[in-house]
Design a protein around this motif. Structure first.
Motif, PDB file in Angstrom:
ATOM      1  N   LEU A 373     -16.083 -13.973  63.956  1.00 37.98           N
ATOM      2  CA  LEU A 373     -14.928 -13.288  63.395  1.00 37.98           C
ATOM      3  C   LEU A 373     -15.264 -12.699  62.031  1.00 37.98           C
ATOM      4  N   GLN A 374     -14.459 -11.747  61.615  1.00 40.16           N
ATOM      5  CA  GLN A 374     -14.608 -11.179  60.289  1.00 40.16           C
ATOM      6  C   GLN A 374     -14.145 -12.188  59.235  1.00 40.16           C
ATOM      7  N   PRO A 375     -14.527 -12.001  57.976  1.00 39.50           N
ATOM      8  CA  PRO A 375     -14.057 -12.924  56.938  1.00 39.50           C
ATOM      9  C   PRO A 375     -12.535 -13.025  56.939  1.00 39.50           C
ATOM     10  N   PRO A 376     -12.013 -14.224  56.693  1.00 37.68           N
ATOM     11  CA  PRO A 376     -10.556 -14.412  56.749  1.00 37.68           C
ATOM     12  C   PRO A 376      -9.820 -13.581  55.710  1.00 37.68           C
ATOM     13  N   THR A 377      -8.649 -13.108  56.110  1.00 33.87           N
ATOM     14  CA  THR A 377      -7.806 -12.293  55.246  1.00 33.87           C
ATOM     15  C   THR A 377      -6.714 -13.154  54.619  1.00 33.87           C
ATOM     16  N   GLU A 378      -5.919 -12.553  53.756  1.00 40.80           N
ATOM     17  CA  GLU A 378      -4.821 -13.264  53.116  1.00 40.80           C
ATOM     18  C   GLU A 378      -3.817 -13.778  54.145  1.00 40.80           C
ATOM     19  N   ASP A 379      -3.657 -13.067  55.262  1.00 40.89           N
ATOM     20  CA  ASP A 379      -2.750 -13.548  56.311  1.00 40.89           C
ATOM     21  C   ASP A 379      -3.214 -14.894  56.865  1.00 40.89           C
ATOM     22  N   VAL A 380      -4.531 -15.077  56.980  1.00 43.24           N
ATOM     23  CA  VAL A 380      -5.070 -16.348  57.459  1.00 43.24           C
ATOM     24  C   VAL A 380      -4.744 -17.454  56.457  1.00 43.24           C
ATOM     25  N   TRP A 381      -4.942 -17.180  55.174  1.00 46.68           N
ATOM     26  CA  TRP A 381      -4.676 -18.202  54.156  1.00 46.68           C
ATOM     27  C   TRP A 381      -3.185 -18.512  54.078  1.00 46.68           C
ATOM     28  N   LYS A 382      -2.363 -17.525  54.343  1.00 48.49           N
ATOM     29  CA  LYS A 382      -0.913 -17.775  54.364  1.00 48.49           C
ATOM     30  C   LYS A 382      -0.567 -18.736  55.498  1.00 48.49           C
ATOM     31  N   ARG A 383      -1.199 -18.547  56.655  1.00 52.69           N
ATOM     32  CA  ARG A 383      -0.942 -19.458  57.773  1.00 52.69           C
ATOM     33  C   ARG A 383      -1.370 -20.878  57.426  1.00 52.69           C
ATOM     34  N   LEU A 384      -2.471 -21.015  56.690  1.00 47.56           N
ATOM     35  CA  LEU A 384      -2.913 -22.349  56.287  1.00 47.56           C
ATOM     36  C   LEU A 384      -1.911 -22.977  55.319  1.00 47.56           C
ATOM     37  N   ARG A 385      -1.477 -22.200  54.327  1.00 46.39           N
ATOM     38  CA  ARG A 385      -0.523 -22.733  53.340  1.00 46.39           C
ATOM     39  C   ARG A 385       0.787 -23.132  53.995  1.00 46.39           C
ATOM     40  N   GLU A 386       1.228 -22.353  54.986  1.00 46.36           N
ATOM     41  CA  GLU A 386       2.546 -22.551  55.583  1.00 46.36           C
ATOM     42  C   GLU A 386       2.505 -23.399  56.856  1.00 46.36           C
ATOM     43  N   TRP A 387       1.341 -23.944  57.163  1.00 42.56           N
ATOM     44  CA  TRP A 387       1.202 -24.784  58.362  1.00 42.56           C
ATOM     45  C   TRP A 387       2.222 -25.922  58.326  1.00 42.56           C
ATOM     46  N   LEU A 388       2.810 -26.205  59.477  1.00 40.42           N
ATOM     47  CA  LEU A 388       3.771 -27.309  59.590  1.00 40.42           C
ATOM     48  C   LEU A 388       3.438 -28.161  60.808  1.00 40.42           C
TER      49      LEU A 388
END
Length: 395
Positions: A373-388
């Motif tokens: 995959l390509q390097p992770p984008t801010e959308d990926v980091w948002k999913r990590l921060r908002e993981w529930l």
């Protein structure tokens, strides 16, 4: 709006089997990347955490399973971070002997011609004084077993403390023989300054000389983890060269402030930023002090944390005047490892679970490289921060 390449999941048939999965650092990273994963974990408490987090888990001993049995037979990606072994004890004569013993068995595994041969080699490992030492051989056994079945893993990721680097290098040599390729970092002096760590005393007589390493030591603060943790990582892809996970943040140097202004790299993430704390504090730690109170380490909240270990619950927080501010909560300790704040830690020994885990943010970097995959984008980091966890999602 179309997905960007970095947001697309790996090919549909990709599925990870995570050996020694712990409380779920790599598995959370896989979830963020939309890649199914199943972990094998023997520790009861870590399994409680994984269950609360909704992670697929086989509760058992890695040595009791193999790539032929359900639910592992369809996995196309192998990951693993075996427990610390005897040979990781710095300066120990017994540790050096154990390292040579392990490297000798790695060579024997490389000479195997079928799964039965692999089992015979692992039988020899039962003679080790510390049974944990033999566990480091399991990922190579799984990789070779899958190869013998004609269903080799498309990608392999291994992670542990820096002292394991010689073992990853030796395993990489064997994997290379059966078609695996490894990242190539840019030349020294570039922004990709990840260590090779010559001070690890690689026994060159037992490995083939090579101009490019097959495994690397990563400094986690260079990947957005608010912690100066160093990990030995092997990333391998079958038949193609994976990209090198380029650092995204500046390296921490004691006494040197991060650069402000124009830079391709972000400043490192501090403890205060990671915990969203505006009050200034100092962490007083026994890490690296050998128990000597005069040698206790101190880190200001404007800096990354020292390595988060199972002893993080013993660290004291004080203000600038030395007044006691208590300890890190389990959730805060998890945040320093980049687990989401809502991560549902369960069972006993939570500090040990947290300290043993792979930082999910580092996991996203190395898995995305391994999966092509390509390097992770801010959308990926948002999913990590908002993981529930599932209970919160459903609620």
């Amino acid at each position: 709006m179309a997905e960007s390449p970095s947001d697309r999941p790996a090919p549909a048939r990709s599925r990870i089997v995570d050996l020694f999965a712990g409380p779920g650092g790599l598995d959370v990273a896989a979830q963020v990347l939309d890649v199914p994963a199943v972990g094998i974990e023997w520790d009861d408490d870590a399994c409680l955490t994984r269950a609360a987090a909704g992670l697929q888990t086989v509760h058992g001993d890695v040595r009791d399973y193999n790539p032929e049995v359900a639910p592992f037979q369809d996995a196309t990606v192998l990951t693993g971070g075996p427990p610390c072994q005897t040979f990781t004890v710095a300066g120990s004569g017994a540790g050096r002997r154990a390292l040579y013993d392990v490297l000798a068995l790695v060579t024997k595994l490389g000479e195997a011609t079928d799964p039965d041969d692999l089992d015979l080699v692992l039988k020899e490992a039962e003679a080790f004084d510390d049974e944990r030492t033999a566990l480091v051989l399991q990922p190579l056994k799984w990789a070779l077993h899958a190869h013998f079945l004609g269903r080799p893993y498309e990608a392999i990721v291994l992670e542990q403390v820096p002292a394991v680097l010689p073992v990853w290098e030796a395993m990489g040599e064997i994997l290379e023989r059966i078609g695996y390729r490894f990242p190539v970092r840019s030349r020294p002096g570039s922004e990709q300054s990840t260590d090779r760590d010559d001070d690890l005393h690689l026994p060159l007589a037992m490995t083939e000389p090579r101009s490019e390493p097959r495994a690397f030591v990563f400094r986690t603060e260079e990947y957005g983890v608010p912690q100066t943790r160093r990990r030995a990582v092997l990333i391998a892809r079958l038949g193609s060269t994976p990209r090198f996970p380029a650092p995204t943040h500046q390296r921490y140097h004691k006494g040197v402030k991060p650069q402000a202004g124009p830079s391709e790299l972000h400043p490192y993430v501090s403890m205060g930023q990671a915990l969203d704390r505006t009050d200034k504090f100092v962490v007083v730690s026994n890490y690296g002090s050998g128990g000597d109170p005069r040698a206790r380490g101190r880190r200001d909240s404007s800096l990354p944390s020292a390595t988060v270990t199972g002893k993080i619950s013993r660290n004291r927080l004080v203000d600038s005047a030395g007044n006691d501010l208590g300890r890190f909560t389990d959730a805060e300790a998890g945040c320093l490892q980049t687990f989401p704040r809502a991560y549902p830690w369960r069972g006993k020994g939570l500090a040990q679970q947290i300290g043993n885990a792979v930082p999910p943010r580092l996991g996203v970097h190395i898995l995305s490289a391994a999966l092509g995959l390509q390097p992770p984008t801010e959308d990926v980091w948002k999913r990590l921060r908002e993981w529930l966890p599932p209970e919160r999602k459903d609620g």
